[in-house]
Design a protein around this motif. Structure first.
Motif, PDB file in Angstrom:
ATOM      1  N   ALA A   1     -26.795   0.324  15.238  1.00  0.00           N
ATOM      2  CA  ALA A   1     -28.060   0.243  15.586  1.00  0.00           C
ATOM      3  C   ALA A   1     -29.033   1.068  14.995  1.00  0.00           C
ATOM      4  N   LEU A   2     -28.967   2.009  14.529  1.00  0.00           N
ATOM      5  CA  LEU A   2     -30.026   2.727  13.793  1.00  0.00           C
ATOM      6  C   LEU A   2     -30.130   1.983  12.385  1.00  0.00           C
ATOM      7  N   ALA A   3     -29.099   1.593  11.832  1.00  0.00           N
ATOM      8  CA  ALA A   3     -29.064   0.970  10.389  1.00  0.00           C
ATOM      9  C   ALA A   3     -29.970  -0.313  10.781  1.00  0.00           C
ATOM     10  N   ALA A   4     -29.954  -1.238  11.944  1.00  0.00           N
ATOM     11  CA  ALA A   4     -30.663  -2.300  11.935  1.00  0.00           C
ATOM     12  C   ALA A   4     -31.905  -2.152  12.471  1.00  0.00           C
ATOM     13  N   SER A   5     -32.438  -0.880  13.059  1.00  0.00           N
ATOM     14  CA  SER A   5     -33.626  -0.680  13.647  1.00  0.00           C
ATOM     15  C   SER A   5     -34.755  -0.364  12.677  1.00  0.00           C
ATOM     16  N   GLY A   6     -34.402   0.045  11.517  1.00  0.00           N
ATOM     17  CA  GLY A   6     -35.499   0.172  10.542  1.00  0.00           C
ATOM     18  C   GLY A   6     -36.098   1.440  10.869  1.00  0.00           C
ATOM     19  N   ILE A   7     -35.524   2.317  11.522  1.00  0.00           N
ATOM     20  CA  ILE A   7     -36.250   3.673  11.754  1.00  0.00           C
ATOM     21  C   ILE A   7     -36.069   4.666  10.588  1.00  0.00           C
TER      22      ILE A   7
ATOM     23  N   GLN B   1     -34.556   5.164   6.475  1.00  0.00           N
ATOM     24  CA  GLN B   1     -34.309   4.481   5.175  1.00  0.00           C
ATOM     25  C   GLN B   1     -33.156   3.729   5.030  1.00  0.00           C
ATOM     26  N   SER B   2     -32.012   4.333   5.551  1.00  0.00           N
ATOM     27  CA  SER B   2     -30.771   3.988   5.461  1.00  0.00           C
ATOM     28  C   SER B   2     -29.877   4.806   6.275  1.00  0.00           C
ATOM     29  N   ALA B   3     -28.985   4.045   6.884  1.00  0.00           N
ATOM     30  CA  ALA B   3     -27.709   4.357   7.675  1.00  0.00           C
ATOM     31  C   ALA B   3     -26.445   3.785   7.504  1.00  0.00           C
ATOM     32  N   THR B   4     -25.383   4.352   6.855  1.00  0.00           N
ATOM     33  CA  THR B   4     -24.116   3.776   6.414  1.00  0.00           C
ATOM     34  C   THR B   4     -23.066   4.573   6.727  1.00  0.00           C
ATOM     35  N   PRO B   5     -21.900   4.138   6.935  1.00  0.00           N
ATOM     36  CA  PRO B   5     -20.770   4.965   7.264  1.00  0.00           C
ATOM     37  C   PRO B   5     -20.406   5.813   6.128  1.00  0.00           C
ATOM     38  N   ASP B   6     -19.985   7.108   6.371  1.00  0.00           N
ATOM     39  CA  ASP B   6     -19.587   8.051   5.509  1.00  0.00           C
ATOM     40  C   ASP B   6     -18.243   7.653   4.862  1.00  0.00           C
ATOM     41  N   PRO B   7     -18.041   7.352   3.619  1.00  0.00           N
ATOM     42  CA  PRO B   7     -16.633   7.043   3.174  1.00  0.00           C
ATOM     43  C   PRO B   7     -15.735   8.070   3.052  1.00  0.00           C
ATOM     44  N   HIS B   8     -16.003   9.383   3.132  1.00  0.00           N
ATOM     45  CA  HIS B   8     -15.284  10.494   2.900  1.00  0.00           C
ATOM     46  C   HIS B   8     -14.895  11.220   4.372  1.00  0.00           C
ATOM     47  N   ARG B   9     -15.752  10.961   5.584  1.00  0.00           N
ATOM     48  CA  ARG B   9     -15.424  11.366   6.740  1.00  0.00           C
ATOM     49  C   ARG B   9     -15.623  10.208   7.859  1.00  0.00           C
ATOM     50  N   GLY B  10     -14.400  10.073   8.561  1.00  0.00           N
ATOM     51  CA  GLY B  10     -14.264   9.046   9.613  1.00  0.00           C
ATOM     52  C   GLY B  10     -15.156   9.587  10.747  1.00  0.00           C
TER      53      GLY B  10
ATOM     54  N   PRO C   1     -30.237  -4.634  17.658  1.00  0.00           N
ATOM     55  CA  PRO C   1     -29.727  -4.973  16.181  1.00  0.00           C
ATOM     56  C   PRO C   1     -29.202  -6.770  16.228  1.00  0.00           C
ATOM     57  N   PRO C   2     -29.578  -7.206  15.383  1.00  0.00           N
ATOM     58  CA  PRO C   2     -29.060  -8.674  15.387  1.00  0.00           C
ATOM     59  C   PRO C   2     -27.708  -8.900  15.543  1.00  0.00           C
ATOM     60  N   GLY C   3     -27.294  -9.807  16.419  1.00  0.00           N
ATOM     61  CA  GLY C   3     -25.937  -9.974  16.591  1.00  0.00           C
ATOM     62  C   GLY C   3     -25.040  -9.039  17.251  1.00  0.00           C
ATOM     63  N   THR C   4     -25.537  -8.128  17.928  1.00  0.00           N
ATOM     64  CA  THR C   4     -25.041  -6.865  18.444  1.00  0.00           C
ATOM     65  C   THR C   4     -25.656  -6.960  20.212  1.00  0.00           C
TER      66      THR C   4
END
Length: 402
Positions: free
Chosen positions: A12-18, A20-29, A235-238
């Protein structure tokens, strides 16, 4: 920064535009990497954490800049940083809630503003004017009841509706301190005769007048609250995920401050300035462009300078390429030999770029694009002094930066 966040909230944060970026942390689940953009404030996720975005600019300075969006003439005359009372709060939402409550309290100090409003209703007695068409349509000419319209003297005015809506909106925000929350609740009671606004509808319109002059500072700040809050991001599609909060757009605050303050300063040199001046890049008029500010001669006919304000961090090599291309397009369309870009920052932002292949360009010389830095950490009077110096340079045609 990496924060623990459920996948649904992170999406939701990633799609909201609030941000600059919100991505899963590849090193920490279970963690997401969040990077702030130009918006500052606080947002509370439904059944989740509160995301706070702290501005680099001091909060009191941020509200000083806000004054140029709300009331340009007053902000230019009054360079004091405390023109909007933010109390002792250093975070955006507590300072905003305190400021709005203090403004509303000042507006209501002489009592709740009342005015005449046209009312349509069914009644057992005739009052005002009979609505003949409605009487026939609804009652086939029988009386009573009668369909009437009349002017009621009431506190249910556009001004009071806006103040009530802003008060109720702030009471739903995260991080509002207890003492401020109690005072806001008291103001809501004082405004209880005004009807609540319906979510999704446009704000009621009001006109500045002598009668509502004491309301005007509070109204402008209340409208900023209502426009800066978003009740829901989908978010679109959610599935819908509610977010509740308030966000300032630093892009707009910085642009408004630079353009409004510069416009006021240019008047001392007998020049006019147009904000968001519309032009077209192509001859066919299919590609529109709106420079932030175009400086013109006193009669408004001839452009002599173009300025664009950009609240962003430059690249590592100091060259925001897209901004330079945009400034070159502005200078070319307006037939100018120079264009100016203004960024937040100190003297390290200052530089000039001679554009290749334009030696035979406007005014018989190459196009030069100037970058200027405006240090937002400086005191308000120093900021306005820097703007006045910049205005003097534009008026005199000098090519060096501020």
């Amino acid at each position: 920064m990496s924060v623990p966040l459920e996948a649904r909230a992170g999406q939701a944060l990633a799609a909201s535009g609030i941000l600059q970026s919100a991505t899963p942390d590849p090193h920490r689940g279970g963690h997401w990497l969040l990077r702030a953009g130009s918006r500052v404030g606080a947002v509370r996720l439904a059944d989740g954490p509160v995301v706070r975005i702290t501005p680099k600019t001091p909060v009191r300075r941020l509200f000083f800049l806000l004054g140029f969006s709300l009331d340009p003439a007053r902000a230019w005359r009054d360079s004091r940083e405390g023109a909007i009372d933010t109390g002792a709060y250093d975070d955006v939402v507590p300072a905003l809630a305190h400021a709005v409550e203090r403004q509303i309290d000042g507006a209501l100090r002489q009592g709740v503003l009342q005015g005449y409003r046209e009312v349509d209703e069914s009644a057992l007695v005739v009052r005002g004017r009979l609505r003949e068409a409605e009487q026939i349509r609804r009652h086939f000419g029988r009386t009573p009841p009668v369909e009437i319209t009349y002017d009621a003297y009431t506190a249910d005015t556009a001004e009071n509706r806006i103040l009530r809506a802003a008060t109720e909106r702030l009471l739903r925000l995260p991080d509002v301190p207890g003492p401020v929350r109690r005072r806001l609740s008291h103001q809501r009671v004082r405004l209880s005769e005004a009807l609540p606004l319906i979510r999704g509808e446009e704000l009621p319109r009001w006109q500045p007048s002598r009668l509502n002059s004491r309301y005007q500072p509070a109204l402008r700040l209340a409208e900023a609250v209502l426009r800066g809050t978003s009740p829901e991001h989908r978010p679109p599609g959610t599935d819908p995920l509610a977010m509740d909060g308030f966000l300032f757009d630093m892009n707009k605050l910085f642009e408004d401050f630079v353009t409004v303050a510069l416009r006021e300063a240019l008047r001392a040199h007998g020049l006019t300035a147009r904000l968001q001046d519309p032009h077209h890049l192509d001859v066919a008029g299919l590609v529109g462009m709106r420079p932030d500010l175009v400086v013109r001669t006193g009669d408004g006919r001839t452009p002599i300078a173009v300025v664009d304000a950009k609240y962003k961090v430059t690249r590592g090599d100091g060259l925001p390429h897209a901004d330079l291309y945009q400034a070159l397009a502005y200078a070319t369309v307006l037939g100018l030999g120079e264009a100016h870009l203004v960024y937040p920052g100190g003297s390290q932002q200052r530089r000039s770029h001679q554009v290749r292949g334009t030696a035979a360009g406007p005014r018989g010389r190459g196009v030069v694009i100037h970058q200027h830095g405006l240090d937002l950490s400086r005191e308000p009077e120093h900021l306005l002094m820097a703007v006045r110096e910049f205005a003097g340079q534009l008026a005199s045609g000098r090519r060096e930066g501020t």
